[in-house]
Write a protein that holds these residues in place. Structure first.
Motif, PDB file in Angstrom:
ATOM      1  N   LEU A   5       0.833  -1.197   0.000  1.00  0.00           N
ATOM      2  CA  LEU A   5       0.000   0.000   0.000  1.00  0.00           C
ATOM      3  C   LEU A   5       0.872   1.254   0.000  1.00  0.00           C
ATOM      4  O   LEU A   5       1.815   1.360   0.781  1.00  0.00           O
ATOM      5  CB  LEU A   5      -0.917   0.005   1.229  1.00  0.00           C
ATOM      6  N   ILE A   6       0.533   2.188  -0.889  1.00  0.00           N
ATOM      7  CA  ILE A   6       1.210   3.484  -0.932  1.00  0.00           C
ATOM      8  C   ILE A   6       0.156   4.574  -0.737  1.00  0.00           C
ATOM      9  O   ILE A   6      -0.894   4.554  -1.391  1.00  0.00           O
ATOM     10  CB  ILE A   6       1.940   3.706  -2.278  1.00  0.00           C
ATOM     11  N   LEU A   7       0.438   5.501   0.153  1.00  0.00           N
ATOM     12  CA  LEU A   7      -0.417   6.674   0.333  1.00  0.00           C
ATOM     13  C   LEU A   7       0.181   7.805  -0.496  1.00  0.00           C
ATOM     14  O   LEU A   7       1.312   8.220  -0.248  1.00  0.00           O
ATOM     15  CB  LEU A   7      -0.486   7.064   1.818  1.00  0.00           C
ATOM     16  N   ALA A   8      -0.582   8.273  -1.492  1.00  0.00           N
ATOM     17  CA  ALA A   8      -0.082   9.319  -2.393  1.00  0.00           C
ATOM     18  C   ALA A   8      -0.272  10.692  -1.749  1.00  0.00           C
ATOM     19  O   ALA A   8      -1.056  11.511  -2.209  1.00  0.00           O
ATOM     20  CB  ALA A   8      -0.794   9.240  -3.737  1.00  0.00           C
ATOM     21  N   SER A   9       0.432  10.907  -0.640  1.00  0.00           N
ATOM     22  CA  SER A   9       0.266  12.150   0.116  1.00  0.00           C
ATOM     23  C   SER A   9       1.442  12.330   1.058  1.00  0.00           C
ATOM     24  O   SER A   9       2.040  11.355   1.505  1.00  0.00           O
ATOM     25  CB  SER A   9      -1.019  12.074   0.940  1.00  0.00           C
ATOM     26  N   GLN A  10       1.740  13.601   1.385  1.00  0.00           N
ATOM     27  CA  GLN A  10       2.714  13.824   2.444  1.00  0.00           C
ATOM     28  C   GLN A  10       2.040  14.495   3.642  1.00  0.00           C
ATOM     29  O   GLN A  10       2.707  14.993   4.541  1.00  0.00           O
ATOM     30  CB  GLN A  10       3.901  14.632   1.944  1.00  0.00           C
ATOM     31  N   SER A  11       0.695  14.488   3.656  1.00  0.00           N
ATOM     32  CA  SER A  11      -0.049  15.095   4.754  1.00  0.00           C
ATOM     33  C   SER A  11       0.149  14.303   6.041  1.00  0.00           C
ATOM     34  O   SER A  11      -0.163  13.120   6.097  1.00  0.00           O
ATOM     35  CB  SER A  11      -1.544  15.135   4.418  1.00  0.00           C
ATOM     36  N   PRO A  12       0.679  14.939   7.091  1.00  0.00           N
ATOM     37  CA  PRO A  12       0.855  14.214   8.352  1.00  0.00           C
ATOM     38  C   PRO A  12      -0.484  13.758   8.927  1.00  0.00           C
ATOM     39  O   PRO A  12      -0.563  12.716   9.580  1.00  0.00           O
ATOM     40  CB  PRO A  12       1.518  15.239   9.282  1.00  0.00           C
ATOM     41  N   ARG A  13      -1.555  14.497   8.641  1.00  0.00           N
ATOM     42  CA  ARG A  13      -2.873  14.113   9.157  1.00  0.00           C
ATOM     43  C   ARG A  13      -3.388  12.853   8.479  1.00  0.00           C
ATOM     44  O   ARG A  13      -3.895  11.953   9.132  1.00  0.00           O
ATOM     45  CB  ARG A  13      -3.852  15.283   8.990  1.00  0.00           C
ATOM     46  N   ARG A  14      -3.236  12.771   7.149  1.00  0.00           N
ATOM     47  CA  ARG A  14      -3.683  11.555   6.452  1.00  0.00           C
ATOM     48  C   ARG A  14      -2.853  10.351   6.884  1.00  0.00           C
ATOM     49  O   ARG A  14      -3.372   9.254   7.060  1.00  0.00           O
ATOM     50  CB  ARG A  14      -3.592  11.744   4.934  1.00  0.00           C
ATOM     51  N   LYS A  15      -1.566  10.574   7.062  1.00  0.00           N
ATOM     52  CA  LYS A  15      -0.672   9.495   7.506  1.00  0.00           C
ATOM     53  C   LYS A  15      -1.126   8.957   8.869  1.00  0.00           C
ATOM     54  O   LYS A  15      -1.249   7.746   9.067  1.00  0.00           O
ATOM     55  CB  LYS A  15       0.767  10.035   7.572  1.00  0.00           C
ATOM     56  N   GLU A  16      -1.406   9.862   9.803  1.00  0.00           N
ATOM     57  CA  GLU A  16      -1.868   9.451  11.141  1.00  0.00           C
ATOM     58  C   GLU A  16      -3.174   8.674  11.075  1.00  0.00           C
ATOM     59  O   GLU A  16      -3.351   7.674  11.771  1.00  0.00           O
ATOM     60  CB  GLU A  16      -2.101  10.682  12.030  1.00  0.00           C
TER      61      GLU A  16
END
Length: 195
Positions: A5-16
């Motif tokens: 799985l890859i999250l196409a984002s660098q948003s710390p909120r989405r990561k959390e």
């Protein structure tokens, strides 16, 4: 082999939020043009950006990789409210939202090889009446600068929100229920669902 799985984002909120669901993933920000197209509705706009972010990253990998893209917009009337570039813009945006109801529209998209799917989640947010002093003090905290609609519900601005109707996590940037349903449909297991 299980899906990567890859999250196409660098948003710390989405990561959390994705970590909260128990997924193992890596973050890779997708660089795309985020201009609004003529005649595009807010729902079409966030859906297109979410899928484009996921596709840009997915192109670099084989079909064992699932890429999750997401985009969130704050909508007032038919206006898509971006990130404020200055104190004046912040005052203009938050004065518009003050004492009124607005929508936060978040799209999530999964891409795996040729397969893709997108879900759009809408949440109504009611703001209390804000004074210009409150808005100026809020700007000084540094929080609104990188936030669509000039506020972050999970931060200091949470105190401006009288109520919401819909998904709190979608307002933060990733709707938890819909994300776990979407990833499950793409065969991605979290630590909560592994046997």
């Amino acid at each position: 082999m299980s899906n990567t799985l890859i999250l196409a984002s660098q948003s710390p909120r989405r990561k959390e939020l994705l970590e909260q669901l128990g997924y193992d993933f890596i973050c890779l920000p997708a660089d795309i043009n985020e201009s609004v197209l003529p005649q595009e509705t807010p729902e079409q706009y966030v859906a297109r950006l979410a899928i484009e972010k996921a596709r840009v990253i997915a192109k670099q990998y084989d079909e064992n990789v699932v890429v999750l893209g997401s985009d969130t917009s704050v909508i007032f009337g038919q206006h898509i409210l971006g990130k404020p570039a200055s104190l004046d813009e912040c005052i203009a945006i938050l004065t518009m939202l003050s004492g009124k109801s607005h929508q936060v529209v978040t799209a999530i998209a999964a891409v795996k090889g040729e397969r893709s799917d997108v879900i759009v989640v809408k949440t109504e947010v009611d703001f209390k009446v804000l004074t210009e002093q409150e808005i100026k003090r809020y700007w000084q905290t540094g929080e609104p600068q990188d936030k669509a609609g000039a506020y972050g519900i999970q931060g200091i601005a949470g105190q401006f929100v009288k109520q919401i109707r819909g998904s709190y996590s979608a307002v933060v940037g990733l709707p938890l229920y819909e994300t776990s349903q979407l990833l499950s449909a793409f065969g991605v297991k979290s630590s909560m669902t592994k046997d």
